[in-house]
Motif scaffolding. Structure first.
Motif, PDB file in Angstrom:
ATOM      1  N   ASP A 143     -29.115 -15.604 -33.355  1.00 13.71           N
ATOM      2  CA  ASP A 143     -30.359 -14.301 -33.568  1.00 13.71           C
ATOM      3  C   ASP A 143     -30.163 -12.892 -33.104  1.00 13.71           C
ATOM      4  O   ASP A 143     -29.791 -13.103 -31.285  1.00 13.71           O
ATOM      5  CB  ASP A 143     -31.344 -15.043 -33.073  1.00 13.71           C
ATOM      6  N   ILE A 144     -30.039 -11.877 -33.382  1.00 13.87           N
ATOM      7  CA  ILE A 144     -30.070 -10.726 -32.853  1.00 13.87           C
ATOM      8  C   ILE A 144     -30.032  -9.830 -32.676  1.00 13.87           C
ATOM      9  O   ILE A 144     -30.538  -8.930 -31.933  1.00 13.87           O
ATOM     10  CB  ILE A 144     -27.886 -10.438 -33.649  1.00 13.87           C
ATOM     11  N   SER A 145     -31.116  -9.907 -33.805  1.00 15.57           N
ATOM     12  CA  SER A 145     -32.854  -9.144 -33.398  1.00 15.57           C
ATOM     13  C   SER A 145     -34.021  -9.147 -34.282  1.00 15.57           C
ATOM     14  O   SER A 145     -33.637  -9.711 -35.428  1.00 15.57           O
ATOM     15  CB  SER A 145     -32.218  -7.701 -34.184  1.00 15.57           C
ATOM     16  N   GLY A 146     -34.625  -8.493 -33.587  1.00 11.01           N
ATOM     17  CA  GLY A 146     -36.126  -9.201 -33.993  1.00 11.01           C
ATOM     18  C   GLY A 146     -36.489  -7.331 -34.823  1.00 11.01           C
ATOM     19  O   GLY A 146     -35.675  -6.748 -34.363  1.00 11.01           O
ATOM     20  N   PRO A 147     -37.602  -7.424 -34.917  1.00  8.04           N
ATOM     21  CA  PRO A 147     -38.050  -6.098 -36.019  1.00  8.04           C
ATOM     22  C   PRO A 147     -38.153  -5.437 -33.945  1.00  8.04           C
ATOM     23  O   PRO A 147     -38.162  -3.841 -34.240  1.00  8.04           O
ATOM     24  CB  PRO A 147     -39.986  -6.448 -35.588  1.00  8.04           C
ATOM     25  N   ASP A 148     -38.174  -5.536 -32.817  1.00 10.39           N
ATOM     26  CA  ASP A 148     -38.356  -4.880 -31.583  1.00 10.39           C
ATOM     27  C   ASP A 148     -36.902  -4.591 -31.458  1.00 10.39           C
ATOM     28  O   ASP A 148     -36.595  -3.774 -30.683  1.00 10.39           O
ATOM     29  CB  ASP A 148     -39.079  -5.429 -30.490  1.00 10.39           C
ATOM     30  N   GLY A 149     -36.162  -4.685 -32.254  1.00  7.17           N
ATOM     31  CA  GLY A 149     -34.001  -4.813 -31.429  1.00  7.17           C
ATOM     32  C   GLY A 149     -33.405  -6.014 -30.452  1.00  7.17           C
ATOM     33  O   GLY A 149     -32.928  -5.862 -30.181  1.00  7.17           O
ATOM     34  N   VAL A 150     -34.376  -7.045 -30.026  1.00  6.27           N
ATOM     35  CA  VAL A 150     -33.851  -7.911 -29.182  1.00  6.27           C
ATOM     36  C   VAL A 150     -34.450  -9.752 -29.709  1.00  6.27           C
ATOM     37  O   VAL A 150     -35.475  -9.551 -30.880  1.00  6.27           O
ATOM     38  CB  VAL A 150     -35.193  -8.032 -27.702  1.00  6.27           C
ATOM     39  N   PRO A 151     -33.598 -10.418 -29.529  1.00  8.84           N
ATOM     40  CA  PRO A 151     -33.919 -11.190 -30.289  1.00  8.84           C
ATOM     41  C   PRO A 151     -34.711 -12.190 -30.619  1.00  8.84           C
ATOM     42  O   PRO A 151     -35.879 -11.940 -28.825  1.00  8.84           O
ATOM     43  CB  PRO A 151     -32.595 -12.766 -29.423  1.00  8.84           C
TER      44      PRO A 151
END
Length: 217
Positions: free
Chosen positions: A26-34
């Motif tokens: 898990d390297i990135s969500g929509p806001d740039g964090v896991p």
């Protein structure tokens, strides 16, 4: 417990996570964090088919009428995606499977209950286990002896009797040795462009043994 606690794959409410299956980072969500979810936002660039260094060596040694030549070539720092292994160790191929799928997959009876020795995800035909990932990327560095040749020039006392200027007898072997950690048939891939660095299961480089006689009339 570890599978249940891992970020959900694939997408919110995904049901892929289970013991013996592949763990995706898990390297990135929509806001740039896991964000605790494995989905398209976790895609990234992996590996590089471009070597840091390539080089060759052509060495020729002579002693008396004998001559020895060796040609070697190597590549360092490039990655290969072992697409053929992805096909055979998982269900993507749809045909015969690799022996690792039988002997080294999670839960295989041949592991005698010791799944720490498993190198392949559980063989349950779930396509989630065969997503392109670093699981299939290997170090493509190698050093190959491309040619070894030993030759002998017949003495002038012999060639003069048959009215020729020179006769050379030689024996050559091509591609006798390759030093590499790559598990595929051949790290020296010939594909270029979009296929560069992708091993789709091409045949290994042929080894040949050649004998010959050359005459200088």
């Amino acid at each position: 417990e570890e599978a249940a606690a891992h970020p959900t794959a694939f997408g919110e409410g995904g049901a892929y996570n289970a013991p013996g299956r592949v763990k995706y980072r898990d390297i990135s969500g929509p806001d740039g964090v896991p964000d605790g979810i494995i989905d398209d936002n976790d895609m990234t660039y992996i590996g590089s088919p471009h070597p840091d260094l390539t080089g060759g060596l052509n060495l020729e040694l002579g002693y008396g009428n004998f001559n020895f030549n060796v040609f070697a070539y190597g590549s360092y720092g490039n990655d290969i995606i072992h697409y053929a292994r992805r096909q055979m160790e998982y269900s993507l191929h749809g045909g015969n499977s690799h022996v690792n799928r039988l002997y080294k997959s999670w839960g295989s009876p041949y592991l005698n209950g010791d799944n720490s020795k498993a190198t392949v995800a559980i063989a349950d035909n779930n396509t989630g286990s065969e997503q392109p990932s670093t699981l299939f990327i290997e170090d493509g560095s190698y050093l190959r002896i491309r040619s070894l040749m030993l030759s002998y020039d017949l003495p002038g006392s012999i060639t003069s009797r048959i009215n020729v200027q020179g006769i050379r007898i030689h024996a050559q072997v091509t591609n006798p040795l390759t030093f590499t950690s790559y598990t595929g048939l051949d790290p020296d891939l010939t594909a270029a462009g979009y296929g560069m660095g992708i091993d789709r299961g091409g045949w290994a480089t042929v080894r040949q043994l050649i004998f010959g006689i050359s005459m200088n009339l």
